[in-house]
Write an enzyme that holds these catalytic residues in place. Structure first.
Site, short mmCIF file in Angstrom:
data_model
loop_
_atom_site.label_atom_id
_atom_site.label_comp_id
_atom_site.label_asym_id
_atom_site.label_seq_id
_atom_site.Cartn_x
_atom_site.Cartn_y
_atom_site.Cartn_z
N SER A 30 20.87 19.17 7.02
CA SER A 30 21.36 20.06 6.26
C SER A 30 22.98 19.85 6.06
O SER A 30 23.62 20.06 5.25
CB SER A 30 21.13 21.29 6.68
OG SER A 30 21.26 21.47 8.33
N THR A 31 23.45 19.23 7.51
CA THR A 31 25.07 19.16 7.58
C THR A 31 25.26 17.94 6.50
O THR A 31 26.13 18.04 5.69
CB THR A 31 25.45 18.72 8.80
OG1 THR A 31 24.81 19.59 9.87
CG2 THR A 31 26.95 18.90 9.18
N ASP A 81 26.71 10.86 9.64
CA ASP A 81 25.54 11.52 9.70
C ASP A 81 25.70 12.82 10.79
O ASP A 81 26.57 12.75 11.42
CB ASP A 81 24.48 10.28 10.25
CG ASP A 81 23.23 10.96 10.35
OD1 ASP A 81 22.62 11.91 9.77
OD2 ASP A 81 22.30 10.08 10.69
N LYS A 94 19.23 12.46 18.01
CA LYS A 94 18.96 12.65 16.52
C LYS A 94 17.54 12.58 16.18
O LYS A 94 16.61 12.07 17.09
CB LYS A 94 19.74 11.46 15.79
CG LYS A 94 21.28 11.77 15.97
CD LYS A 94 21.99 10.82 15.02
CE LYS A 94 21.33 10.60 13.57
NZ LYS A 94 21.32 11.65 12.79
N GLY A 96 15.68 15.20 14.31
CA GLY A 96 15.12 16.47 14.12
C GLY A 96 14.40 16.56 12.77
O GLY A 96 13.58 17.17 12.33
N GLU A 103 17.97 5.87 10.38
CA GLU A 103 19.56 6.41 10.90
C GLU A 103 20.14 5.47 11.99
O GLU A 103 21.41 4.83 11.82
CB GLU A 103 19.58 7.67 11.70
CG GLU A 103 19.50 8.81 10.32
CD GLU A 103 18.82 10.14 10.93
OE1 GLU A 103 19.15 11.14 10.10
OE2 GLU A 103 18.75 10.33 12.04
C1 5RP Z 1 17.49 13.82 10.84
C2 5RP Z 1 18.78 14.05 11.87
C3 5RP Z 1 19.83 14.92 11.56
O1 5RP Z 1 21.11 14.36 11.67
C4 5RP Z 1 19.75 16.05 12.73
O2 5RP Z 1 18.63 16.47 12.61
C5 5RP Z 1 20.69 17.25 12.26
O3 5RP Z 1 20.19 17.95 11.19
P1 5RP Z 1 20.84 19.26 10.62
O4 5RP Z 1 22.46 18.67 10.17
O5 5RP Z 1 20.15 19.81 9.35
O6 5RP Z 1 21.41 20.24 11.70
O7 5RP Z 1 19.04 13.23 13.05
O8 5RP Z 1 16.84 12.70 11.43
#
Ligand code: 5RP
Length: 217
Positions: A30-31, A81, A94, A96, A103
């Site tokens: 989402s970020t 990222d 990382k 999530g 990545e």
């Molecule tokens: C995806 C990731 C994302 O960078 C991590 O989960 C952060 O996510 P968000 O920006 O939604 O908080 O590693 O595999």
């Protein structure tokens, strides 16, 4: 500010790092979605992007940014990222969003890894966020037993298949005191594709959205 507003602010701050960069590495989450949204205004200067997931690829294409194959691009100047956890050494957890393998590949192939995170992601010791581990499907139970031996409690992320057609085990209750060592140990379990500890190749810059400002680690 809400958490989403902080994500937006930190995503905007990352634009500073892509000035004069023709091909950008783009992460997932989402970020990063906010970051991609900001790229609209820069698309005339951007030759293309290497994307870490199908989701980010679709979003990039939607705004007219060509998505390129890493094999054709070689080394990237900058990779932007997010993260689920960040420690003071710029080491990360990382995955999530389940995109950890691509990545990690893009981070490895980039000169500068710029991590963007809101303040809720900052920790002294990694491991409160369940550690994602991407696993070849037939090795799921075996790998889970090995992770239990390391003191963790793996939970199968059911109904989720990665872009590489693998499964994810989220490992609870690990205190990751020695991130590099644990990254190497988990990497060495047969059947593990990628562990979500980014310590051997940490971020180079971490931008943290905190209160009304963005701080830099
Ligand atoms: C995806 C990731 C994302 O960078 C991590 O989960 C952060 O996510 P968000 O920006 O939604 O908080 O590693 O595999």
């Amino acid at each position: 500010m809400t958490q989403d507003e902080l994500k937006q602010k930190v995503a905007q701050a990352a634009l500073h790092y892509i000035k004069d960069v023709a091909i950008i590495g783009v992460g997932t989450g989402s970020t990063v979605n906010h970051f991609i949204d900001y790229l609209v205004d820069f698309r005339a200067d951007i030759e293309g992007a290497v994307s870490s997931s199908i989701a980010s690829t679709e979003r990039l294409k939607k705004i007219g940014i060509p998505v390129l194959d890493l094999n054709a691009v070689g080394t990237l100047d900058v990779y932007v990222d997010g993260a689920d956890e960040v420690n003071p050494h710029k080491q990360l957890v990382k995955g999530g969003g389940g995109a950890l393998t691509r990545e990690k590949i893009i981070a490895a192939a980039s000169k500068k890894f710029v991590c963007i995170a809101d303040e809720t992601k900052c920790v002294d010791v990694l491991g409160k966020f369940p550690l994602p581990v991407e696993v070849v499907p037939m090795a799921r139970s075996y790998v889970a037993r090995e992770l239990v031996k390391l003191g963790g409690q793996p939970v199968w992320r059911e109904n989720f298949i990665t872009d590489n057609h693998n499964v994810i085990l989220d490992v609870h209750n690990l205190d990751i005191i020695e991130p590099i060592k644990l990254e190497q140990i988990i990497n060495n379990i047969t059947g593990v594709v990628t562990v979500g500890i980014f310590a051997m190749r940490p971020a180079d810059v971490v931008l943290i959205g905190k209160g009304n400002e963005v701080t830099t680690l």
